[in-house]
Design a protein around this motif. Structure first.
Motif, PDB file in Angstrom:
ATOM      1  N   THR A   1       8.635   4.902   6.314  1.00  0.00           N
ATOM      2  CA  THR A   1       9.100   6.267   6.603  1.00  0.00           C
ATOM      3  C   THR A   1      10.304   6.626   5.742  1.00  0.00           C
ATOM      4  OG1 THR A   1       8.335   6.054   8.874  1.00  0.00           O
ATOM      5  CG2 THR A   1       9.952   7.781   8.459  1.00  0.00           C
ATOM      6  N   LEU A   2      11.215   5.665   5.595  1.00  0.00           N
ATOM      7  CA  LEU A   2      12.416   5.890   4.781  1.00  0.00           C
ATOM      8  C   LEU A   2      12.030   6.212   3.337  1.00  0.00           C
ATOM      9  CD1 LEU A   2      15.581   5.563   4.346  1.00  0.00           C
ATOM     10  CD2 LEU A   2      15.044   3.203   3.697  1.00  0.00           C
ATOM     11  N   LYS A   3      11.134   5.433   2.778  1.00  0.00           N
ATOM     12  CA  LYS A   3      10.735   5.645   1.377  1.00  0.00           C
ATOM     13  C   LYS A   3      10.123   7.028   1.188  1.00  0.00           C
ATOM     14  CE  LYS A   3       7.767   3.963  -2.319  1.00  0.00           C
ATOM     15  NZ  LYS A   3       6.673   4.947  -2.267  1.00  0.00           N
TER      16      LYS A   3
ATOM     17  N   LEU B   1      11.119   8.374  -2.693  1.00  0.00           N
ATOM     18  CA  LEU B   1      11.328   7.327  -3.700  1.00  0.00           C
ATOM     19  C   LEU B   1      10.006   6.879  -4.313  1.00  0.00           C
ATOM     20  CD1 LEU B   1      13.780   5.144  -1.579  1.00  0.00           C
ATOM     21  CD2 LEU B   1      14.397   6.860  -3.308  1.00  0.00           C
ATOM     22  N   LYS B   2      10.050   6.592  -5.617  1.00  0.00           N
ATOM     23  CA  LYS B   2       8.850   6.081  -6.295  1.00  0.00           C
ATOM     24  C   LYS B   2       8.627   4.621  -5.924  1.00  0.00           C
ATOM     25  CE  LYS B   2       8.117   8.968 -10.366  1.00  0.00           C
ATOM     26  NZ  LYS B   2       9.231   9.425 -11.229  1.00  0.00           N
ATOM     27  N   SER B   3       9.721   3.893  -5.780  1.00  0.00           N
ATOM     28  CA  SER B   3       9.598   2.480  -5.405  1.00  0.00           C
ATOM     29  C   SER B   3      10.741   2.113  -4.480  1.00  0.00           C
ATOM     30  CB  SER B   3       9.617   1.605  -6.656  1.00  0.00           C
ATOM     31  OG  SER B   3      10.874   1.724  -7.295  1.00  0.00           O
ATOM     32  N   LEU B   4      10.547   1.028  -3.783  1.00  0.00           N
ATOM     33  CA  LEU B   4      11.595   0.537  -2.882  1.00  0.00           C
ATOM     34  C   LEU B   4      11.433  -0.976  -2.816  1.00  0.00           C
ATOM     35  CD1 LEU B   4      13.891   1.178  -0.894  1.00  0.00           C
ATOM     36  CD2 LEU B   4      12.175   1.499   0.883  1.00  0.00           C
TER      37      LEU B   4
ATOM     38  N   SER C   1      19.364   1.926  -5.168  1.00  0.00           N
ATOM     39  CA  SER C   1      18.850   2.756  -6.257  1.00  0.00           C
ATOM     40  C   SER C   1      19.518   4.100  -6.088  1.00  0.00           C
ATOM     41  CB  SER C   1      17.323   2.890  -6.192  1.00  0.00           C
ATOM     42  OG  SER C   1      16.940   3.718  -5.112  1.00  0.00           O
ATOM     43  N   THR C   2      19.575   4.860  -7.164  1.00  0.00           N
ATOM     44  CA  THR C   2      20.260   6.158  -7.110  1.00  0.00           C
ATOM     45  C   THR C   2      19.669   7.024  -6.007  1.00  0.00           C
ATOM     46  OG1 THR C   2      20.549   5.945  -9.480  1.00  0.00           O
ATOM     47  CG2 THR C   2      21.004   8.106  -8.539  1.00  0.00           C
ATOM     48  N   GLY C   3      18.333   7.084  -5.967  1.00  0.00           N
ATOM     49  CA  GLY C   3      17.666   7.938  -4.986  1.00  0.00           C
ATOM     50  C   GLY C   3      17.906   7.475  -3.553  1.00  0.00           C
TER      51      GLY C   3
ATOM     52  N   ALA D   1       0.833  -1.206   0.000  1.00  0.00           N
ATOM     53  CA  ALA D   1       0.000   0.000   0.000  1.00  0.00           C
ATOM     54  C   ALA D   1       0.867   1.256   0.000  1.00  0.00           C
ATOM     55  CB  ALA D   1      -0.914  -0.016   1.216  1.00  0.00           C
ATOM     56  N   ASN D   2       2.121   1.094   0.377  1.00  0.00           N
ATOM     57  CA  ASN D   2       3.057   2.224   0.400  1.00  0.00           C
ATOM     58  C   ASN D   2       4.107   2.128  -0.700  1.00  0.00           C
ATOM     59  OD1 ASN D   2       2.620   4.064   2.921  1.00  0.00           O
ATOM     60  ND2 ASN D   2       2.126   1.980   3.575  1.00  0.00           N
ATOM     61  N   GLY D   3       3.827   1.306  -1.698  1.00  0.00           N
ATOM     62  CA  GLY D   3       4.717   1.225  -2.864  1.00  0.00           C
ATOM     63  C   GLY D   3       5.996   0.439  -2.636  1.00  0.00           C
ATOM     64  N   ILE D   4       5.993  -0.411  -1.630  1.00  0.00           N
ATOM     65  CA  ILE D   4       7.196  -1.189  -1.322  1.00  0.00           C
ATOM     66  C   ILE D   4       6.925  -2.670  -1.588  1.00  0.00           C
ATOM     67  CG2 ILE D   4       8.845  -1.824   0.504  1.00  0.00           C
ATOM     68  CD1 ILE D   4       7.924   0.909   1.864  1.00  0.00           C
TER      69      ILE D   4
END
Ligand SMILES: *[C@@H]1O[C@H](CO)[C@@H](O)[C@H](O)[C@H]1NC(C)=O
Length: 171
Positions: free
Chosen positions: A89-91, A96-99, A127-129, A54-57
């Motif tokens: 929280t980190l994402k 970040l768009k994805s993690l 990832s770069t970000g 739900a948080n894109g992870i």
């Protein structure tokens, strides 16, 4: 008869005295946190995966599976609620768009109190970000004995660059 009972009683009394006393609620967190830190409740695979998704992870593993007892899987079974919340929280903080989590609670990692299997660690794909955020936000600390460069967040959490991924310890 009394020669067998007396030593037995003595051991029982000593055993009771040596039993760990529960930690009072008012002990400062910094003291507690040298030992067991705030894991929160352990989460099920389904609950943790749903909350992260739900948080894109998402998770990834060589086996494409989530079985805790299989080292080729990436499992979230019995992960600490605090670990899941910290990754979310980190994402957000890093924008970040994805993690992608490439290691969770599955077997095959080092053991210990703040270990993968105890729900205190995740491996995160570079990832770069993400890399930029960790490098610029957290404090570089002493290199780990295995040569991994390490960064420490203000929270005390540690991000170790293991080359192919970040090995993150969430206390
Ligand atoms: C671990 O998972 C992989 C991938 O699903 C599978 O091929 C393998 O047989 C599993 N190993 C065990 C011991 O279950």
């Amino acid at each position: 008869m009394k020669f067998t009972i007396i030593p037995f009683l003595l051991f029982s009394v000593l055993g009771a005295l040596a039993a760990p006393t529960p930690m009072p609620d008012d002990v400062p967190r910094d003291l507690v946190h040298l030992e067991a830190r705030s894991c929160g409740a352990k989460m099920s695979q389904a609950d943790a995966a749903a909350k992260l998704k739900a948080n894109g992870i998402t998770t990834s593993s060589s086996g494409g599976c989530s079985t805790k007892s299989n080292a080729s899987c990436t499992s979230l079974s019995q992960i600490c609620t605090n670990t899941v919340n910290t990754v979310i929280t980190l994402k957000k903080a890093a924008g970040l768009k994805s993690l992608i989590i490439t290691g969770g609670t599955e077997v095959g990692h080092a053991s210990g109190t703040n270990s993968h299997s105890n729900g205190h660690k995740v491996d995160l794909r570079h990832s770069t970000g993400l890399d930029k955020y960790i490098h610029s936000t957290f404090k570089k600390i002493a290199t780990r004995s295995d040569g991994a460069i390490q960064f420490k967040a203000a929270s005390g959490n540690i991000y170790a660059d293991e080359g192919s991924h970040w090995d993150v310890t969430i206390f």
